[in-house]
Design a protein around this motif. Structure first.
Motif: not given
Length: 165
Positions: A87-97
């Motif tokens: 099992q594994g997890l990776g998330i990339v998201m923007t750092d904005e409001a």
């Protein structure tokens, strides 16, 4: 066609895992031999208030204490450590409001699942809500069985809650 779709999902999941688990150490300054301050602005959180659910159940086999969240360079990266290669997890998201998920990859019961919207290829869906320093990502990840990619596509609903200060 199924091979192409399975390949895109595999690449997206792999990219999310690599970016989420990348090493943000600064480069060495050749003049002084000391590490530069490239990563000086990084904010790292681990294991606090972390919850990962797929199909409404906890993601078995994922060590929640290995989940880290790093804010740096206008991005938020969430990743788990490798636990027996399963099992594994990776998330990339923007750092904005209102953060936007750029990519998400997870391995669930031998299935590589992903969310991405790159180069015109949209796979899965994800929404982010923020409450203080707690981020909740919900949506549906799409993927293929790693051991049998020709079996067809699968979609699973997920919720990831992580503290990132």
């Amino acid at each position: 066609m199924k091979r192409v779709v399975a390949g895109v999902i595999g690449i997206a999941a792999g990219a999310a895992m690599l970016v989420g688990c990348s090493d943000d150490k600064g480069a060495q300054d050749p003049g002084t031999g000391t590490e530069s301050s490239v990563a000086a602005d990084a904010q790292v959180s681990t294991g606090q208030k972390t919850e990962v659910k797929v199909d409404g159940a906890d993601l078995a086999g994922l060590d929640l204490n290995s989940v880290t969240c790093v804010k740096q360079g206008g991005k938020i990266n969430v990743a788990s450590g490798a636990i027996g290669g399963q099992q594994g997890l990776g998330i990339v998201m923007t750092d904005e409001a209102t953060p936007v998920v750029e990519s998400l990859g997870m391995v669930v019961d031998g299935n590589a699942l992903a969310v991405t919207n790159t180069m015109g290829a949209e796979v899965g869906s994800a929404e982010v809500s923020v409450d203080g320093d707690t981020y909740t990502v919900t949506g549906e990840a799409t993927g293929a069985d790693i051991s049998n990619p020709m079996a067809g596509m699968i979609t699973k609903p997920f919720t990831v809650t992580v503290s990132c200060s």
